[in-house]
Design a protein around this motif. Structure first.
Motif, PDB file in Angstrom:
ATOM      1  N   UNK A  63       7.157  35.944  65.518  1.00  9.21           N
ATOM      2  CA  UNK A  63       5.887  36.369  66.102  1.00  9.21           C
ATOM      3  C   UNK A  63       6.142  36.572  67.595  1.00  9.21           C
ATOM      4  N   UNK A  64       5.958  37.801  68.072  1.00  8.89           N
ATOM      5  CA  UNK A  64       6.153  38.080  69.492  1.00  8.89           C
ATOM      6  C   UNK A  64       4.816  37.928  70.206  1.00  8.89           C
ATOM      7  N   UNK A  65       4.786  36.988  71.153  1.00  9.54           N
ATOM      8  CA  UNK A  65       3.581  36.703  71.930  1.00  9.54           C
ATOM      9  C   UNK A  65       3.838  37.125  73.380  1.00  9.54           C
ATOM     10  N   UNK A  66       2.941  37.941  73.913  1.00  6.96           N
ATOM     11  CA  UNK A  66       3.115  38.432  75.287  1.00  6.96           C
ATOM     12  C   UNK A  66       1.759  38.520  75.969  1.00  6.96           C
ATOM     13  N   UNK A  67       1.656  37.850  77.111  1.00  8.51           N
ATOM     14  CA  UNK A  67       0.403  37.826  77.866  1.00  8.51           C
ATOM     15  C   UNK A  67      -0.787  37.441  76.992  1.00  8.51           C
ATOM     16  N   UNK A 101       2.116  40.845  69.669  1.00 11.48           N
ATOM     17  CA  UNK A 101       2.540  42.241  69.661  1.00 11.48           C
ATOM     18  C   UNK A 101       3.294  42.614  68.394  1.00 11.48           C
ATOM     19  N   UNK A 102       3.853  41.635  67.703  1.00  6.17           N
ATOM     20  CA  UNK A 102       4.576  41.902  66.451  1.00  6.17           C
ATOM     21  C   UNK A 102       4.599  40.634  65.625  1.00  6.17           C
ATOM     22  N   UNK A 103       4.615  40.805  64.306  1.00  7.21           N
ATOM     23  CA  UNK A 103       4.569  39.672  63.381  1.00  7.21           C
ATOM     24  C   UNK A 103       5.237  40.114  62.090  1.00  7.21           C
ATOM     25  N   UNK A 104       6.416  39.550  61.787  1.00  4.85           N
ATOM     26  CA  UNK A 104       7.111  39.919  60.566  1.00  4.85           C
ATOM     27  C   UNK A 104       8.533  39.397  60.566  1.00  4.85           C
ATOM     28  N   UNK A 143      12.963  43.431  60.406  1.00  2.60           N
ATOM     29  CA  UNK A 143      11.978  44.507  60.267  1.00  2.60           C
ATOM     30  C   UNK A 143      11.281  44.794  61.585  1.00  2.60           C
ATOM     31  N   UNK A 144      11.014  43.737  62.358  1.00  4.31           N
ATOM     32  CA  UNK A 144      10.416  43.928  63.676  1.00  4.31           C
ATOM     33  C   UNK A 144      11.371  44.697  64.582  1.00  4.31           C
ATOM     34  N   UNK A 145      12.662  44.365  64.503  1.00  4.90           N
ATOM     35  CA  UNK A 145      13.663  45.050  65.334  1.00  4.90           C
ATOM     36  C   UNK A 145      13.794  46.514  64.950  1.00  4.90           C
ATOM     37  N   UNK A 201      16.165  41.976  70.980  1.00  4.10           N
ATOM     38  CA  UNK A 201      15.962  42.014  72.434  1.00  4.10           C
ATOM     39  C   UNK A 201      15.476  43.386  72.886  1.00  4.10           C
ATOM     40  N   UNK A 202      16.079  44.430  72.337  1.00  2.00           N
ATOM     41  CA  UNK A 202      15.657  45.783  72.699  1.00  2.00           C
ATOM     42  C   UNK A 202      14.225  46.054  72.253  1.00  2.00           C
ATOM     43  N   UNK A 203      13.875  45.611  71.036  1.00  2.00           N
ATOM     44  CA  UNK A 203      12.511  45.809  70.557  1.00  2.00           C
ATOM     45  C   UNK A 203      11.514  45.022  71.398  1.00  2.00           C
ATOM     46  N   UNK A 204      11.889  43.815  71.776  1.00  2.00           N
ATOM     47  CA  UNK A 204      11.019  43.007  72.624  1.00  2.00           C
ATOM     48  C   UNK A 204      10.767  43.705  73.962  1.00  2.00           C
ATOM     49  N   UNK A 205      11.819  44.199  74.581  1.00  2.00           N
ATOM     50  CA  UNK A 205      11.661  44.888  75.865  1.00  2.00           C
ATOM     51  C   UNK A 205      10.805  46.128  75.724  1.00  2.00           C
ATOM     52  N   UNK A 206      10.945  46.822  74.615  1.00  2.00           N
ATOM     53  CA  UNK A 206      10.142  48.022  74.381  1.00  2.00           C
ATOM     54  C   UNK A 206       8.656  47.666  74.192  1.00  2.00           C
ATOM     55  N   UNK A 207       8.398  46.632  73.389  1.00  2.00           N
ATOM     56  CA  UNK A 207       7.017  46.245  73.114  1.00  2.00           C
ATOM     57  C   UNK A 207       6.302  45.690  74.342  1.00  2.00           C
ATOM     58  N   UNK A 208       7.019  44.925  75.137  1.00  2.00           N
ATOM     59  CA  UNK A 208       6.390  44.276  76.295  1.00  2.00           C
ATOM     60  C   UNK A 208       6.416  45.128  77.545  1.00  2.00           C
TER      61      UNK A 208
END
Length: 246
Positions: A210-214, A218-221, A225-227, A233-240
């Motif tokens: 589960x990606x939590x930002x502010x 932003x993503x849950x799975x 699949x989230x990547x 790391x790349x997906x996290x930087x893109x989402x945030x």
């Protein structure tokens, strides 16, 4: 039991403010039984606030938090009895031995005498600290200390472990050993885990993330699949938006 009985943790529509500051905004996700779920976010994302709501240090402003089927607001005693928590701050007294610390916390859970001694032997064995019971906590290494914190959290046989940045301050080897320990506990003891972290390497492709930002999800799975074909790391930087030029 008014919360979802099919999950170890259910967070539904949870928001929280500190005055004018919105710390969490409509946060929803579930941790399935026997699952390693990584709560991924940088400092300030809201991870510790969420943990404080789950453990009833704060009262949630809105939404529902269910632990093993119990509503944390309406049935706090039942919910908290099924939680084991390892916060960033230490919960053990460095001047006491490991055994003394664990005996104290066992007593808080209503365990004493032979039952407490037996359970202390069990949990120190589970975390690889057999033979360290008579050592003062202040003499333990960083990795041993965190394993001792896990042993404390396991004393009352919780169904759900919460670990908030548990590897903070550990070297690479101790960090890997702690992650491996928690994964083994899931496999062998059936305990579910919510693992808050900002370290991508601690998350495996098959893990629930589960990606939590502010304060928002932003993503849950499943991590792979989230990547979605790139690194997490790349997906996290893109989402945030953290990787975008200012």
């Amino acid at each position: 039991m008014s919360a979802d009985q099919g999950s170890a943790l259910r967070v539904a529509g949870v928001s929280h403010r500190f005055g004018a500051t919105e710390a969490l905004r409509d946060v929803s996700f579930q941790v399935r039984k026997g699952e390693f779920c990584a709560l991924l976010g940088v400092n300030g994302a809201g991870k510790t606030t969420l943990f404080s709501l789950i453990t009833r240090l704060y009262d949630s402003s809105s939404g529902l938090i269910g632990v093993a089927g119990y509503d944390a607001r309406r049935q706090p005693s039942q919910a908290l009895a099924r939680l084991g928590v390892v916060f960033q701050s230490r919960a053990l007294d460095g001047d006491l031995t490991l055994r003394q610390n664990l005996a104290y916390h066992a007593a808080l859970h209503g365990m004493g005498g032979t039952a407490a001694r037996r359970r202390i032997a069990e949990v120190t064995g589970l975390v690889g600290l057999s033979g360290k019971e008579a050592d003062r906590v202040s003499t333990l290494s960083g990795g041993q200390l965190r394993r001792a914190e896990v042993a404390r959290a396991l004393l009352h046989r919780p169904e759900l472990l919460l670990l908030d940045e548990a590897t903070a301050g550990l070297d690479l080897r101790a960090r890997a050993e702690l992650v491996a320990l928690v994964r083994r506990l899931i496999a062998e003891e059936g305990v579910s885990t919510l693992w808050a972290t900002h370290i991508f390497e601690e998350i495996a492709p098959e893990d629930h993330v589960v990606i939590l930002h502010r304060g928002a999800v932003l993503a849950d799975g499943r991590a792979a699949e989230v990547a979605a074909g790139v690194t997490l790391a790349e997906r996290f930087l893109d989402l945030t938006g953290a990787g975008r030029a200012a």
